[in-house]
Design an enzyme around this catalytic site. Structure first.
Site, PDB file in Angstrom:
ATOM      1  N   GLY A  31       0.824  -1.202   0.000  1.00 18.12           N
ATOM      2  CA  GLY A  31       0.000   0.000   0.000  1.00 18.12           C
ATOM      3  C   GLY A  31       0.856   1.249   0.000  1.00 18.12           C
ATOM      4  O   GLY A  31       2.054   1.190   0.325  1.00 18.12           O
TER       5      GLY A  31
ATOM      6  N   CYS B  96       5.167  -6.339   1.634  1.00 19.85           N
ATOM      7  CA  CYS B  96       5.555  -4.924   1.661  1.00 19.85           C
ATOM      8  C   CYS B  96       4.896  -4.221   2.851  1.00 19.85           C
ATOM      9  O   CYS B  96       5.269  -4.462   3.993  1.00 19.85           O
ATOM     10  CB  CYS B  96       5.217  -4.265   0.318  1.00 19.85           C
ATOM     11  SG  CYS B  96       6.060  -2.683   0.056  1.00 19.85           S
ATOM     12  N   TYR B  97       3.896  -3.378   2.617  1.00 13.77           N
ATOM     13  CA  TYR B  97       3.191  -2.714   3.719  1.00 13.77           C
ATOM     14  C   TYR B  97       2.650  -3.752   4.693  1.00 13.77           C
ATOM     15  O   TYR B  97       2.677  -3.560   5.913  1.00 13.77           O
ATOM     16  CB  TYR B  97       2.054  -1.863   3.162  1.00 13.77           C
ATOM     17  CG  TYR B  97       1.250  -1.111   4.207  1.00 13.77           C
ATOM     18  CD1 TYR B  97       1.540   0.211   4.527  1.00 13.77           C
ATOM     19  CD2 TYR B  97       0.193  -1.736   4.870  1.00 13.77           C
ATOM     20  CE1 TYR B  97       0.800   0.893   5.488  1.00 13.77           C
ATOM     21  CE2 TYR B  97      -0.548  -1.070   5.828  1.00 13.77           C
ATOM     22  CZ  TYR B  97      -0.242   0.244   6.136  1.00 13.77           C
ATOM     23  OH  TYR B  97      -0.982   0.916   7.089  1.00 13.77           O
TER      24      TYR B  97
ATOM     25  N   HIS C 252       7.751  -8.035  -3.674  1.00 14.00           N
ATOM     26  CA  HIS C 252       6.450  -8.374  -4.245  1.00 14.00           C
ATOM     27  C   HIS C 252       6.548  -9.681  -5.041  1.00 14.00           C
ATOM     28  O   HIS C 252       6.959  -9.673  -6.210  1.00 14.00           O
ATOM     29  CB  HIS C 252       5.959  -7.250  -5.161  1.00 14.00           C
ATOM     30  CG  HIS C 252       5.574  -6.005  -4.423  1.00 14.00           C
ATOM     31  ND1 HIS C 252       4.290  -5.784  -3.961  1.00 14.00           N
ATOM     32  CD2 HIS C 252       6.306  -4.924  -4.053  1.00 14.00           C
ATOM     33  CE1 HIS C 252       4.249  -4.616  -3.350  1.00 14.00           C
ATOM     34  NE2 HIS C 252       5.460  -4.076  -3.380  1.00 14.00           N
TER      35      HIS C 252
ATOM     36  N   GLU D 148       4.134 -11.281  -6.240  1.00 13.23           N
ATOM     37  CA  GLU D 148       3.020 -11.367  -7.193  1.00 13.23           C
ATOM     38  C   GLU D 148       3.348 -10.822  -8.573  1.00 13.23           C
ATOM     39  O   GLU D 148       2.646 -11.122  -9.543  1.00 13.23           O
ATOM     40  CB  GLU D 148       1.780 -10.643  -6.636  1.00 13.23           C
ATOM     41  CG  GLU D 148       1.876  -9.127  -6.563  1.00 13.23           C
ATOM     42  CD  GLU D 148       2.498  -8.603  -5.282  1.00 13.23           C
ATOM     43  OE1 GLU D 148       2.243  -7.446  -4.928  1.00 13.23           O
ATOM     44  OE2 GLU D 148       3.264  -9.357  -4.629  1.00 13.23           O
TER      45      GLU D 148
ATOM     46  N   SER E 217     -18.453  -3.463 -27.906  1.00 16.35           N
ATOM     47  CA  SER E 217     -17.410  -2.691 -28.577  1.00 16.35           C
ATOM     48  C   SER E 217     -16.806  -3.449 -29.747  1.00 16.35           C
ATOM     49  O   SER E 217     -16.112  -2.870 -30.569  1.00 16.35           O
ATOM     50  CB  SER E 217     -16.298  -2.348 -27.581  1.00 16.35           C
ATOM     51  OG  SER E 217     -15.602  -3.523 -27.206  1.00 16.35           O
ATOM     52  N   GLY E 218     -17.045  -4.755 -29.798  1.00 15.41           N
ATOM     53  CA  GLY E 218     -16.409  -5.576 -30.817  1.00 15.41           C
ATOM     54  C   GLY E 218     -15.161  -6.250 -30.319  1.00 15.41           C
ATOM     55  O   GLY E 218     -14.597  -7.115 -30.986  1.00 15.41           O
ATOM     56  N   GLY E 219     -14.711  -5.876 -29.095  1.00 21.13           N
ATOM     57  CA  GLY E 219     -13.539  -6.496 -28.513  1.00 21.13           C
ATOM     58  C   GLY E 219     -13.903  -7.703 -27.678  1.00 21.13           C
ATOM     59  O   GLY E 219     -15.072  -8.053 -27.497  1.00 21.13           O
TER      60      GLY E 219
ATOM     61  N   ASP F 253     -13.637  -8.250 -24.414  1.00 24.10           N
ATOM     62  CA  ASP F 253     -14.295  -8.032 -23.128  1.00 24.10           C
ATOM     63  C   ASP F 253     -15.810  -8.005 -23.275  1.00 24.10           C
ATOM     64  O   ASP F 253     -16.530  -8.687 -22.554  1.00 24.10           O
ATOM     65  CB  ASP F 253     -13.809  -6.730 -22.494  1.00 24.10           C
ATOM     66  CG  ASP F 253     -12.298  -6.641 -22.414  1.00 24.10           C
ATOM     67  OD1 ASP F 253     -11.649  -7.713 -22.396  1.00 24.10           O
ATOM     68  OD2 ASP F 253     -11.766  -5.527 -22.391  1.00 24.10           O
TER      69      ASP F 253
ATOM     70  N   LYS G 220      -7.002  -9.233 -18.638  1.00 20.67           N
ATOM     71  CA  LYS G 220      -7.269  -9.536 -20.040  1.00 20.67           C
ATOM     72  C   LYS G 220      -6.962 -10.996 -20.396  1.00 20.67           C
ATOM     73  O   LYS G 220      -7.743 -11.641 -21.099  1.00 20.67           O
ATOM     74  CB  LYS G 220      -6.451  -8.603 -20.940  1.00 20.67           C
ATOM     75  CG  LYS G 220      -6.682  -8.800 -22.425  1.00 20.67           C
ATOM     76  CD  LYS G 220      -8.038  -8.265 -22.872  1.00 20.67           C
ATOM     77  CE  LYS G 220      -8.054  -6.756 -22.897  1.00 20.67           C
ATOM     78  NZ  LYS G 220      -9.314  -6.231 -23.485  1.00 20.67           N
TER      79      LYS G 220
END
Length: 503
Positions: free
Chosen positions: A51, A77-78, A161, A163, A215-217, A219, A359
């Protein structure tokens, strides 16, 4: 499941995603959520995210109950610094900040099981742990951070990190925490996610109807497919809005690919959007205007169908994070048209099945749903369209120039052997005049920038070393064929420090 407590890191969703990659279900919870509201017998472990804050400003009394829970915890981290303070250690501002790659030496422990004793990790911190409580085992150190990891009973802390992709063996470290320390059950999959979202949409929408922003994408296509399974085609319709900010031939391509697969309505709103964008140069204002106008168009279209109360849209988690609308207190990087750009008052309730996905996870779902390969292979295209690839004011003339340049770039790029591996490749029109010479005459035209990046999730990205002959060919074609551009440059900046899009 594993609970990820979000303290506002830009990487929080990456943690949850890595957990899911290890086939363990994870949920992100706001760090101020009382323990009794999220802890139950299904929780097998807790991860505390990084954070932007400093732990010596935190209310430690709020978190003491957390450290009394009977499950293993991993502080990153934090999260490590918070654990150190609550357990009796001390944290202070470091003499030097540590950002980027660092070389760590680690101790033998379950967390690093099967790993070498030295490897590279990704650091991003200014504060450091300078004192640990009695009984603590130091797990790692770097040249500038003597306490880069520690263990105290069931609490494990890491200053780096694991991740992010830049950390070597990061996924192995997370998997060791899940498998060897939490003994978590590996039952999570994308197919389970699909089934969960189908049930969720059914519960949200009920007997009402929904429209789906197309949108055509990939997603929006995945959203439409999931919504169709949940509601049936009679209870939702896909709306494609031509806002005048599309790439060359995009409207026709969407109609050709999707009209037979979903109930599709195409709305021509070019004049509406361009009139609202006239004279606007600030990128945040552009995004908010586009987001507002999209919603107003969808609201108007919804009135043409009976009992439409919901808008299904393909928001992904990188949009949520960068818009500062995540679960924790993340900074606003830029407002996305379907997140930070939404108007405060809306007549439609928003349904976002993909809000917690990246994505590449959406691509995996698309394969499971057996969507056409053209959707899966398509490069990401921003919701605000070419408006955020035109730096400065958006005008019909500048749109036409950029469309021509980008069309040439895409025609050449698709021939590259590395094209399938490229995350995004696109042209940007800069608000700069450049002196040139064409046909022995002086010109003063625009500069076009080319951007191409590799990425797995859109959160970090590296620029692509495009072949010299490709760049030369694209430059020649653009300057020869597009009236209004006399100079082409290539962007070689990674993310961070830059974002993928220029605005």
């Amino acid at each position: 499941m594993i609970v990820v407590l979000d303290f506002g890191s830009q990487y929080t969703q990456l943690i949850a995603r890595r957990v899911r990659e290890c086939r363990v279900y994870s949920e992100i919870i706001h760090f101020l959520t009382p323990v009794d509201k999220f802890f139950n017998s299904e929780v097998e472990g807790i991860i505390l995210s990084g954070g932007p804050g400093s732990v010596y400003q935190a209310d430690l009394s709020f978190f003491k109950r957390l450290f009394e829970l009977p499950v293993p915890m991993l502080g990153i981290c934090y999260g490590m610094q918070l654990g150190a303070r609550i357990l009796g250690g001390r944290v202070k501002r470091g003499r030097t900040q540590e950002y980027g790659l660092a070389h760590i030496r680690v101790a033998k422990t379950k967390l690093f099981n099967g790993l070498p004793r030295q490897f590279n990790v990704w650091m991003s911190h200014g504060d450091i742990v300078v004192k640990v409580p009695e009984g603590v085992k130091i797990l790692g150190s770097t040249e500038t951070t003597p306490i880069a990891g520690f263990q105290y009973k069931k609490f494990y802390g890491l200053q780096f990190h694991p991740e992010v992709k830049h950390t070597e063996y990061g996924i192995e470290i997370i998997d060791n925490f899940l498998s060897l320390i939490c003994r978590a059950k590996k039952t999570w999959s994308m197919r389970r996610f699909i089934n969960k979202e189908i049930l969720s949409i059914k519960e949200q929408v009920g007997n009402a109807r929904a429209i789906c922003a197309i949108s055509g994408g990939i997603d929006s296509a995945v959203c439409a497919a999931i919504a169709a399974k949940a509601l049936g085609s009679s209870h939702f319709v896909g709306i494609f809005v031509d806002n005048g900010l599309l790439r060359a031939g995009e409207r026709e391509e969407v109609k050709r690919k999707l009209a037979k697969k979903v109930k599709l309505r195409i709305v021509d709103a070019r004049e509406r959007f361009l009139s609202k964008l006239k004279g606007v140069r600030d990128p945040e204002k552009k995004r908010k205007i586009i987001g507002r106008e999209f919603i107003r168009v969808f609201e108007a279209e919804a009135k043409k169908y009976p009992d439409v109360k919901f808008l299904v849209q393909g928001t992904l988690y990188p949009d949520v994070i960068e818009s500062g609308r995540g679960i924790g207190p993340a900074d606003v990087i830029k407002s996305h048209h379907n997140v930070g750009g939404l108007p405060k008052r809306m007549s439609l309730k928003v349904v976002e099945p993909l809000r917690l996905l990246f994505k590449d996870e959406v691509k995996n779902i698309a394969r499971l749903l057996k969507l056409p390969g053209s959707f899966i292979q398509r490069k990401p295209f921003p919701g605000p369209g070419l408006a955020v690839r035109i730096i400065g004011e958006v005008t019909p003339q500048r749109l036409d120039i950029l469309r021509q340049a980008d069309k040439i770039l895409q025609e050449e790029a698709i021939k590259l052997k590395i094209y399938p591996d490229i995350w995004q490749i696109f042209a940007v029109l800069l608000p700069l005049g450049s002196v040139g010479v064409m046909g022995d005459k002086r010109t003063y035209d625009a500069v076009c920038a080319i951007r191409a990046v590799y990425s797995d999730d859109g959160m970090t990205a590296d620029w692509v070393h495009l072949p010299d002959d490709f760049l030369g060919r694209v430059s020649r074609r653009i300057t020869n064929e597009v009236r209004g551009i006399n100079r082409v440059v290539y962007d070689i900046t990674s993310k961070p420090p830059a974002t993928i899009e220029w605005e």
